[in-house]
Scaffold this motif. Structure first.
Motif, PDB file in Angstrom:
ATOM      1  N   ARG A   1       0.841  -1.186   0.000  1.00 13.00           N
ATOM      2  CA  ARG A   1       0.000   0.000   0.000  1.00 13.00           C
ATOM      3  C   ARG A   1       0.880   1.242   0.000  1.00 13.00           C
ATOM      4  O   ARG A   1       1.792   1.372   0.818  1.00 13.00           O
ATOM      5  N   THR A   2       0.598   2.178  -0.919  1.00  5.08           N
ATOM      6  CA  THR A   2       1.377   3.415  -0.974  1.00  5.08           C
ATOM      7  C   THR A   2       0.485   4.598  -0.644  1.00  5.08           C
ATOM      8  O   THR A   2      -0.740   4.543  -0.807  1.00  5.08           O
ATOM      9  N   GLY A   3       1.113   5.685  -0.186  1.00  7.13           N
ATOM     10  CA  GLY A   3       0.366   6.871   0.187  1.00  7.13           C
ATOM     11  C   GLY A   3       1.288   8.022   0.507  1.00  7.13           C
ATOM     12  O   GLY A   3       2.450   8.054   0.072  1.00  7.13           O
ATOM     13  N   PRO A   4       0.808   9.007   1.294  1.00  6.95           N
ATOM     14  CA  PRO A   4       1.595  10.208   1.584  1.00  6.95           C
ATOM     15  C   PRO A   4       2.900   9.933   2.312  1.00  6.95           C
ATOM     16  O   PRO A   4       3.827  10.740   2.218  1.00  6.95           O
ATOM     17  N   ALA A   5       2.981   8.827   3.017  1.00 10.40           N
ATOM     18  CA  ALA A   5       4.220   8.469   3.710  1.00 10.40           C
ATOM     19  C   ALA A   5       4.977   7.444   2.879  1.00 10.40           C
ATOM     20  O   ALA A   5       4.414   6.426   2.470  1.00 10.40           O
ATOM     21  N   PRO A   6       6.258   7.700   2.561  1.00 10.86           N
ATOM     22  CA  PRO A   6       7.032   6.730   1.779  1.00 10.86           C
ATOM     23  C   PRO A   6       7.087   5.379   2.485  1.00 10.86           C
ATOM     24  O   PRO A   6       7.170   5.296   3.705  1.00 10.86           O
ATOM     25  N   VAL A   7       7.010   4.294   1.679  1.00 12.46           N
ATOM     26  CA  VAL A   7       7.045   2.940   2.229  1.00 12.46           C
ATOM     27  C   VAL A   7       8.122   2.136   1.518  1.00 12.46           C
ATOM     28  O   VAL A   7       8.445   2.388   0.362  1.00 12.46           O
ATOM     29  N   GLN A   8       8.671   1.166   2.233  1.00  9.58           N
ATOM     30  CA  GLN A   8       9.668   0.266   1.654  1.00  9.58           C
ATOM     31  C   GLN A   8       8.947  -0.822   0.870  1.00  9.58           C
ATOM     32  O   GLN A   8       8.182  -1.604   1.425  1.00  9.58           O
ATOM     33  N   ALA A   9       9.192  -0.860  -0.456  1.00 11.67           N
ATOM     34  CA  ALA A   9       8.511  -1.831  -1.305  1.00 11.67           C
ATOM     35  C   ALA A   9       9.361  -3.047  -1.605  1.00 11.67           C
ATOM     36  O   ALA A   9       8.830  -4.110  -1.927  1.00 11.67           O
ATOM     37  N   ALA A  10      10.677  -2.897  -1.538  1.00 15.62           N
ATOM     38  CA  ALA A  10      11.621  -3.980  -1.816  1.00 15.62           C
ATOM     39  C   ALA A  10      12.982  -3.485  -1.342  1.00 15.62           C
ATOM     40  O   ALA A  10      13.139  -2.304  -0.991  1.00 15.62           O
ATOM     41  N   PRO A  11      13.974  -4.356  -1.275  1.00 24.27           N
ATOM     42  CA  PRO A  11      15.311  -3.878  -0.900  1.00 24.27           C
ATOM     43  C   PRO A  11      15.768  -2.720  -1.801  1.00 24.27           C
ATOM     44  O   PRO A  11      15.707  -2.815  -3.021  1.00 24.27           O
ATOM     45  N   ARG A  12      16.160  -1.620  -1.177  1.00 26.30           N
ATOM     46  CA  ARG A  12      16.649  -0.414  -1.852  1.00 26.30           C
ATOM     47  C   ARG A  12      15.564   0.284  -2.673  1.00 26.30           C
ATOM     48  O   ARG A  12      15.879   1.180  -3.447  1.00 26.30           O
ATOM     49  N   LEU A  13      14.299  -0.089  -2.509  1.00 28.97           N
ATOM     50  CA  LEU A  13      13.212   0.526  -3.273  1.00 28.97           C
ATOM     51  C   LEU A  13      12.164   1.116  -2.336  1.00 28.97           C
ATOM     52  O   LEU A  13      11.584   0.415  -1.507  1.00 28.97           O
ATOM     53  N   THR A  14      11.929   2.415  -2.486  1.00 24.20           N
ATOM     54  CA  THR A  14      10.918   3.136  -1.714  1.00 24.20           C
ATOM     55  C   THR A  14       9.833   3.624  -2.663  1.00 24.20           C
ATOM     56  O   THR A  14      10.131   4.069  -3.780  1.00 24.20           O
ATOM     57  N   ALA A  15       8.586   3.549  -2.239  1.00 22.78           N
ATOM     58  CA  ALA A  15       7.446   4.013  -3.037  1.00 22.78           C
ATOM     59  C   ALA A  15       6.746   5.143  -2.293  1.00 22.78           C
ATOM     60  O   ALA A  15       6.594   5.102  -1.063  1.00 22.78           O
ATOM     61  N   TRP A  16       6.311   6.139  -3.064  1.00 19.31           N
ATOM     62  CA  TRP A  16       5.677   7.322  -2.455  1.00 19.31           C
ATOM     63  C   TRP A  16       4.592   7.823  -3.398  1.00 19.31           C
ATOM     64  O   TRP A  16       4.814   7.979  -4.608  1.00 19.31           O
ATOM     65  N   ARG A  17       3.416   8.079  -2.849  1.00 17.24           N
ATOM     66  CA  ARG A  17       2.302   8.636  -3.622  1.00 17.24           C
ATOM     67  C   ARG A  17       1.765   9.854  -2.865  1.00 17.24           C
ATOM     68  O   ARG A  17       0.994   9.725  -1.926  1.00 17.24           O
ATOM     69  N   PRO A  18       2.184  11.069  -3.260  1.00 12.17           N
ATOM     70  CA  PRO A  18       1.791  12.275  -2.522  1.00 12.17           C
ATOM     71  C   PRO A  18       0.281  12.471  -2.519  1.00 12.17           C
ATOM     72  O   PRO A  18      -0.427  12.052  -3.441  1.00 12.17           O
ATOM     73  N   ASP A  19      -0.192  13.137  -1.477  1.00 10.73           N
ATOM     74  CA  ASP A  19      -1.617  13.436  -1.312  1.00 10.73           C
ATOM     75  C   ASP A  19      -1.848  14.892  -1.692  1.00 10.73           C
ATOM     76  O   ASP A  19      -1.474  15.810  -0.954  1.00 10.73           O
ATOM     77  N   ALA A  20      -2.456  15.128  -2.864  1.00 13.64           N
ATOM     78  CA  ALA A  20      -2.680  16.496  -3.337  1.00 13.64           C
ATOM     79  C   ALA A  20      -3.597  17.269  -2.400  1.00 13.64           C
ATOM     80  O   ALA A  20      -3.417  18.470  -2.176  1.00 13.64           O
ATOM     81  N   ALA A  21      -4.606  16.593  -1.829  1.00 15.20           N
ATOM     82  CA  ALA A  21      -5.537  17.271  -0.929  1.00 15.20           C
ATOM     83  C   ALA A  21      -4.824  17.763   0.322  1.00 15.20           C
ATOM     84  O   ALA A  21      -5.051  18.882   0.798  1.00 15.20           O
ATOM     85  N   GLN A  22      -3.940  16.944   0.851  1.00 14.54           N
ATOM     86  CA  GLN A  22      -3.196  17.335   2.049  1.00 14.54           C
ATOM     87  C   GLN A  22      -2.297  18.539   1.758  1.00 14.54           C
ATOM     88  O   GLN A  22      -2.242  19.490   2.549  1.00 14.54           O
TER      89      GLN A  22
END
Length: 389
Positions: free
Chosen positions: A50-71
């Motif tokens: 699950r991705t969202g406004p807070a960056p998350v670890q998706a795999a080794p050396r891989l971070t996923a981030w989905r900014p929240d435009a409303a926030q």
């Protein structure tokens, strides 16, 4: 920081391939951030997290981030109310609570540009992969920083700020209110933020990767996207042909689609560096499926997209400005000279570019499209060109 911007026609699988590209880059040993732009969590669905406004670890050396435009919108408008609190109190205006704010049209695009800038300037990552919106919206988004900066310079020229002390006097003499100091300060702050985004997009380590399904619709969408990117001076490193059917399929009913894909790929390879991602028979989900797509990770950046000026004064008495526009159609081209700027229209795209200094002392003598390159001829203006002694 290497930045890979990924776009393509809607439904071409660009989000899935952005996730696969980021995973390949991380597997190659680089600290990678993949930035999602969809309101729904399509990026998280592809990665299996699950991705969202807070960056998350998706795999080794891989971070996923989905900014929240409303926030972001609520935070910015609340901050604006604080800066303008005195004026709002004088007007008797009531404040808006953050809970009642909903993003206005364009807020999502501005939030994405800010996230792109912040991610590219971060020292936590070596590679940034951005899942842009579908190609038409992505091209408009990439053009936004340059266009907004141009509007700001025209509406609030920086050189006018030199007359700050005279504004009250000028206002009384003219009988109209003059722009307030806070307006220039706000414009200056916006200009700096937009310039930072523009620098990321124009950086020599930033490339655009196009995703399309090989077929008639994909071919036209690819031509249009490549033309829009070229007009902006942006570089395409590879084209990923997605959902390619296996050549040795036992199903006879696939013979027609396979032959069509083969012909399209042959045509594309004449103009682009094409890589293929196989059709898995289902929507890729999770890192195992993404790894099976075998997309390229970080590639060497192609040469910068130069727009050179060729000096042919000695032979033909002209200077030639060469603008690469692959896929351009002669009937869809238009040029207009406006002072020291040139308005270039290619199909549905338009860009206003400043003339190189030497060409500002010339007049346009004609133009021709030859093998995907627009060549504009300029002749020296006798009243402006230096005379030979």
């Amino acid at each position: 920081m290497r930045t890979i911007l990924i776009t393509g026609p809607g439904g071409s699988g660009r989000t899935t391939l952005a996730a696969a590209t980021a995973l390949a880059a991380a597997a190659g040993g680089t600290r990678t951030l993949v930035l999602g732009t969809d309101r729904t969590d399509t990026l998280g669905a592809a990665l299996g997290v699950r991705t969202g406004p807070a960056p998350v670890q998706a795999a080794p050396r891989l971070t996923a981030w989905r900014p929240d435009a409303a926030q972001d919108f609520r935070r910015d408008l609340t901050a604006l109310q604080e800066r303008a609190s005195t004026a709002l109190d004088l007007l008797g205006a009531s404040r808006l609570d953050p809970e009642e704010l909903t993003p206005l049209p364009g807020a999502g695009e501005l939030a994405l540009l800010r996230a792109l800038r912040d991610a590219a300037l971060s020292e936590k990552y070596d590679t940034l992969v951005v899942d842009l919106p579908p190609a038409p919206q992505a091209l408009a988004l990439l053009a936004l920083p340059e266009e907004l900066r141009r509007y700001l310079r025209r509406l609030l020229p920086a050189e006018r700020q030199a007359a700050r002390a005279l504004r009250p006097v000028l206002g009384r003499l003219a009988g109209v209110p003059m722009p307030a100091e806070w307006l220039y300060e706000t414009a200056g702050r916006w200009d700096l933020e937009l310039a930072a985004v523009e620098a990321v997009v124009a950086d020599r380590d930033t490339v655009v990767r196009l995703v399309a399904e090989p077929g008639p619709a994909g071919a036209e969408a690819l031509r249009t996207a490549a033309l829009g990117l070229a007009l902006r001076g942006l570089r395409t490193d590879v084209v990923i042909a997605n959902r390619v059917l296996p050549e040795a399929s036992p199903d006879t009913w696939l013979a027609g689609p396979v032959a069509q894909q083969r012909k399209t790929l042959e045509d594309w390879r004449e103009s682009y560096d094409v890589r293929t991602a196989p059709h898995l028979g289902h929507d890729p989900r999770g890192t195992d499926d993404l790894t099976a797509l075998t997309v390229p990770g970080v590639q060497p950046a192609p040469p910068a997209a130069d727009w050179p000026v060729t000096d042919r004064l000695a032979d033909d008495g002209v200077l030639v400005w060469q603008i690469p526009l692959p896929g351009a159609i002669r009937e869809e081209l238009d040029l207009v000279r406006r002072g020291d700027e040139l308005v270039v229209t290619a199909g549905r795209f338009r860009r206003i570019v400043p003339l190189p200094s030497a060409l500002r002392r010339c007049t346009v003598d004609g133009a021709a499209l030859h093998e995907g390159e627009l060549r504009i001829r300029f002749v020296p203006d006798p009243g402006l060109w230096p005379r030979n002694p």
